[in-house]
Design an enzyme around this catalytic site. Structure first.
Site, PDB file in Angstrom:
ATOM      1  N   CYS A   1      -2.115   2.352   7.043  1.00  0.00           N
ATOM      2  CA  CYS A   1      -1.625   1.243   6.213  1.00  0.00           C
ATOM      3  C   CYS A   1      -1.887  -0.145   6.766  1.00  0.00           C
ATOM      4  O   CYS A   1      -2.064  -0.329   7.948  1.00  0.00           O
ATOM      5  CB  CYS A   1      -0.142   1.424   5.977  1.00  0.00           C
TER       6      CYS A   1
ATOM      7  N   GLU B   1       0.821  -1.208   0.000  1.00  0.00           N
ATOM      8  CA  GLU B   1       0.000   0.000   0.000  1.00  0.00           C
ATOM      9  C   GLU B   1       0.853   1.256   0.000  1.00  0.00           C
ATOM     10  O   GLU B   1       1.921   1.283   0.609  1.00  0.00           O
ATOM     11  CB  GLU B   1      -0.864   0.028   1.268  1.00  0.00           C
TER      12      GLU B   1
ATOM     13  N   CYS C   1       3.261   8.299   1.262  1.00  0.00           N
ATOM     14  CA  CYS C   1       3.694   7.385   2.308  1.00  0.00           C
ATOM     15  C   CYS C   1       3.899   6.031   1.623  1.00  0.00           C
ATOM     16  O   CYS C   1       2.964   5.495   1.036  1.00  0.00           O
ATOM     17  CB  CYS C   1       2.606   7.298   3.378  1.00  0.00           C
TER      18      CYS C   1
ATOM     19  N   CYS D   1       5.589  -7.454   7.736  1.00  0.00           N
ATOM     20  CA  CYS D   1       6.561  -6.924   8.696  1.00  0.00           C
ATOM     21  C   CYS D   1       6.782  -7.985   9.762  1.00  0.00           C
ATOM     22  O   CYS D   1       5.869  -8.725  10.103  1.00  0.00           O
ATOM     23  CB  CYS D   1       5.996  -5.654   9.337  1.00  0.00           C
TER      24      CYS D   1
ATOM     25  N   ASN E   1      -5.388   3.786  15.567  1.00  0.00           N
ATOM     26  CA  ASN E   1      -6.415   3.327  14.641  1.00  0.00           C
ATOM     27  C   ASN E   1      -6.832   1.945  15.074  1.00  0.00           C
ATOM     28  O   ASN E   1      -5.992   1.043  15.181  1.00  0.00           O
ATOM     29  CB  ASN E   1      -5.856   3.250  13.212  1.00  0.00           C
TER      30      ASN E   1
ATOM     31  N   CYS F   1       4.678  -5.360  16.434  1.00  0.00           N
ATOM     32  CA  CYS F   1       4.033  -4.372  17.321  1.00  0.00           C
ATOM     33  C   CYS F   1       2.564  -4.761  17.506  1.00  0.00           C
ATOM     34  O   CYS F   1       1.863  -5.081  16.542  1.00  0.00           O
ATOM     35  CB  CYS F   1       4.148  -2.962  16.742  1.00  0.00           C
TER      36      CYS F   1
ATOM     37  N   CYS G   1      -0.468  -3.051  15.474  1.00  0.00           N
ATOM     38  CA  CYS G   1      -0.277  -2.757  14.050  1.00  0.00           C
ATOM     39  C   CYS G   1      -0.834  -3.859  13.147  1.00  0.00           C
ATOM     40  O   CYS G   1      -0.581  -5.046  13.371  1.00  0.00           O
ATOM     41  CB  CYS G   1       1.212  -2.573  13.787  1.00  0.00           C
TER      42      CYS G   1
ATOM     43  N   SER H   1      10.498   6.348   9.192  1.00  0.00           N
ATOM     44  CA  SER H   1       9.978   6.012  10.511  1.00  0.00           C
ATOM     45  C   SER H   1      10.448   4.615  10.901  1.00  0.00           C
ATOM     46  O   SER H   1      10.378   3.678  10.109  1.00  0.00           O
ATOM     47  CB  SER H   1       8.445   6.059  10.455  1.00  0.00           C
TER      48      SER H   1
HETATM   49  N1  SAH Z   1       7.990   0.153  10.957  1.00  0.00           N
HETATM   50  C1  SAH Z   1       8.059   1.573  10.998  1.00  0.00           C
HETATM   51  C2  SAH Z   1       7.197   2.274   9.956  1.00  0.00           C
HETATM   52  C3  SAH Z   1       5.845   1.737   9.669  1.00  0.00           C
HETATM   53  S1  SAH Z   1       4.563   2.008  10.848  1.00  0.00           S
HETATM   54  C4  SAH Z   1       7.756   2.102  12.374  1.00  0.00           C
HETATM   55  O1  SAH Z   1       7.471   1.304  13.249  1.00  0.00           O
HETATM   56  O2  SAH Z   1       7.873   3.291  12.597  1.00  0.00           O
HETATM   57  C5  SAH Z   1       4.219   3.725  10.779  1.00  0.00           C
HETATM   58  C6  SAH Z   1       3.686   4.292  12.073  1.00  0.00           C
HETATM   59  O3  SAH Z   1       2.329   3.861  12.296  1.00  0.00           O
HETATM   60  C7  SAH Z   1       4.470   3.856  13.283  1.00  0.00           C
HETATM   61  O4  SAH Z   1       4.643   4.932  14.161  1.00  0.00           O
HETATM   62  C8  SAH Z   1       3.572   2.801  13.872  1.00  0.00           C
HETATM   63  O5  SAH Z   1       3.868   2.560  15.208  1.00  0.00           O
HETATM   64  C9  SAH Z   1       2.208   3.420  13.627  1.00  0.00           C
HETATM   65  N2  SAH Z   1       1.087   2.502  13.725  1.00  0.00           N
HETATM   66  C10 SAH Z   1       1.027   1.194  13.446  1.00  0.00           C
HETATM   67  N3  SAH Z   1      -0.203   0.702  13.678  1.00  0.00           N
HETATM   68  C11 SAH Z   1      -0.950   1.714  14.110  1.00  0.00           C
HETATM   69  C12 SAH Z   1      -2.298   1.838  14.523  1.00  0.00           C
HETATM   70  N4  SAH Z   1      -3.127   0.787  14.542  1.00  0.00           N
HETATM   71  N5  SAH Z   1      -2.723   3.069  14.897  1.00  0.00           N
HETATM   72  C13 SAH Z   1      -1.894   4.129  14.884  1.00  0.00           C
HETATM   73  N6  SAH Z   1      -0.621   4.077  14.511  1.00  0.00           N
HETATM   74  C14 SAH Z   1      -0.138   2.884  14.133  1.00  0.00           C
END
Ligand code: SAH
Length: 355
Positions: free
Chosen positions: A342, A93, A106, A113, A299, A117, A120, A192
């Site tokens: 995303c 995406e 973006c 991944c 989100n 986390c 995510c 990021s």
């Molecule tokens: N792997 C990298 C970049 C991709 S995620 C990173 O961790 O920074 C991009 C951002 O979206 C990161 O700050 C991540 O923590 C955040 N993110 C992931 N899932 C999310 C969610 N459900 N709601 C809000 N932010 C989220």
């Protein structure tokens, strides 16, 4: 997939020259190819190249730009979300956001991944593979061609962990900043990361002054480790040391992303602890590192139970940080009607394909 052939769009100018030289062709052909491809023109369509050259080239190398598999346009703010198809059938995406200062894309850095986390959506099925330099660049070229506008800013905040695909990301950054290519300045690019400390230090030593965004999401190790497995490898202290090093080498401001999850990391106490942490570790009388905190109400993702903080808690969190000298803003939500964050479009497509 044409794996034995060279991936033309992943080659830098000197590698393109070497390929052209190996074909016994004139060196200037390499620049013609490079310039055309970065505009999204395939070698087969280039009118300044002869037929026999093109035939020879197509035996040695291939050119592929992601194609639009799905596209959603927000009626609220014009944000466009793309699901791009890669040449092995995988999808990633990208999101184009329209700001007064220009268009920002973006992009994704991996298919899936492996960082795990907890909140995510991108990490749920694990990592499938890294994206090649051509596929990172291809997202920018394909989106720009499709929307018919120049893209002036790039954020690497899509699917994947960019520093877990280090070499390809560095090559992409050099390609996208090349004066004969898209020529996007490093000041207009941010990356990021969830906090891969050794790679942050390595990045600091490259000659690339891009903006670094750190996904912090907690102000103490216990909370951070409970939502971000990477914190078990490198603590918050080690992460902030790497940030200091990055700033000392590049002079670039660092942003911190802080996702607000109801009852998990959004209390007044957590906000105070965050301000104390950043002030004590990154700011002293002799050195004041420019930092900024982006607050993002989480989100909600159907696969987990994290709930977004209510408006009042988000405002209180921002007020506390600002009151204690840490600049913090709440991220404006773009593309709310197309679920522009995303990971979810790709997962939806996989679910459809599995049926
Ligand atoms: N792997 C990298 C970049 C991709 S995620 C990173 O961790 O920074 C991009 C951002 O979206 C990161 O700050 C991540 O923590 C955040 N993110 C992931 N899932 C999310 C969610 N459900 N709601 C809000 N932010 C989220």
């Amino acid at each position: 997939m044409e794996t034995k052939k060279a991936d033309l769009l992943s080659l830098d100018l000197s590698e393109t020259e070497a390929l052209v030289a190996s074909m016994g062709e004139a060196r200037y052909r390499a620049e013609q190819l490079f310039v055309g491809m970065h505009k999204g023109v395939s070698p087969a369509e280039m009118t300044n190249l002869g037929k026999s050259f093109k035939e020879k080239l197509s035996e040695l190398a291939y050119f592929y730009i992601p194609t639009v598999e799905r596209k959603l346009v927000s009626k609220i703010d014009g944000t466009i979300k793309y699901l791009f198809l890669l040449n092995d059938g995988n999808c990633v995406e990208s999101v184009v956001m329209k700001y007064k200062h220009g268009n920002t894309i973006c992009i994704s850095s991996q298919v899936g991944c492996r960082m795990g986390c907890a909140f995510c959506a991108s990490t749920i099925g694990g990592k499938v593979r890294d994206l090649r330099p051509s596929e990172l660049l291809g997202q920018v070229i394909a989106a720009s061609l499709d929307c018919g506008e120049r893209i002036s800013n790039i954020v690497m905040m899509g699917i994947g962990e960019p520093l877990d695909n280090y070499d390809n990301v560095i090559k992409f950054l050099r390609l996208v900043g090349h004066e004969k290519g898209l020529n996007i300045g490093y000041r207009h690019i941010s990356l990021s990361t969830c906090g891969i400390v050794d790679k942050i230090k390595k990045l600091a030593d490259e000659d690339l002054a891009i903006t670094l965004s750190i996904s912090l999401h907690a102000s103490d190790d216990e909370t951070r480790s409970s939502i971000m497995p990477i914190n078990k490898k490198w603590s918050i202290d080690e992460l902030l040391d790497a940030c200091k090093y990055y700033f000392s080498k590049t002079g670039r401001r660092i942003s911190f992303e802080y996702t607000l999850i109801s009852g998990k990391n959004d209390s007044a106490e957590a906000a105070k602890r965050l301000a104390r942490l950043l002030n004590s570790r990154l700011r002293s009388r002799t050195e004041t590192m420019p930092i900024h905190v982006n607050l993002i109400p989480v989100n909600e993702v159907s696969e987990n139970d994290f709930v977004r903080s209510d408006k009042r808690s988000v405002e209180r969190f921002a007020e506390i940080l600002n009151g204690l000298g840490i600049r913090a803003t709440v991220r404006r939500r773009l593309g709310a009607d197309i679920n522009a964050s995303c990971g979810q479009l790709r997962r939806a497509r996989e679910a459809e394909n599995d049926k």
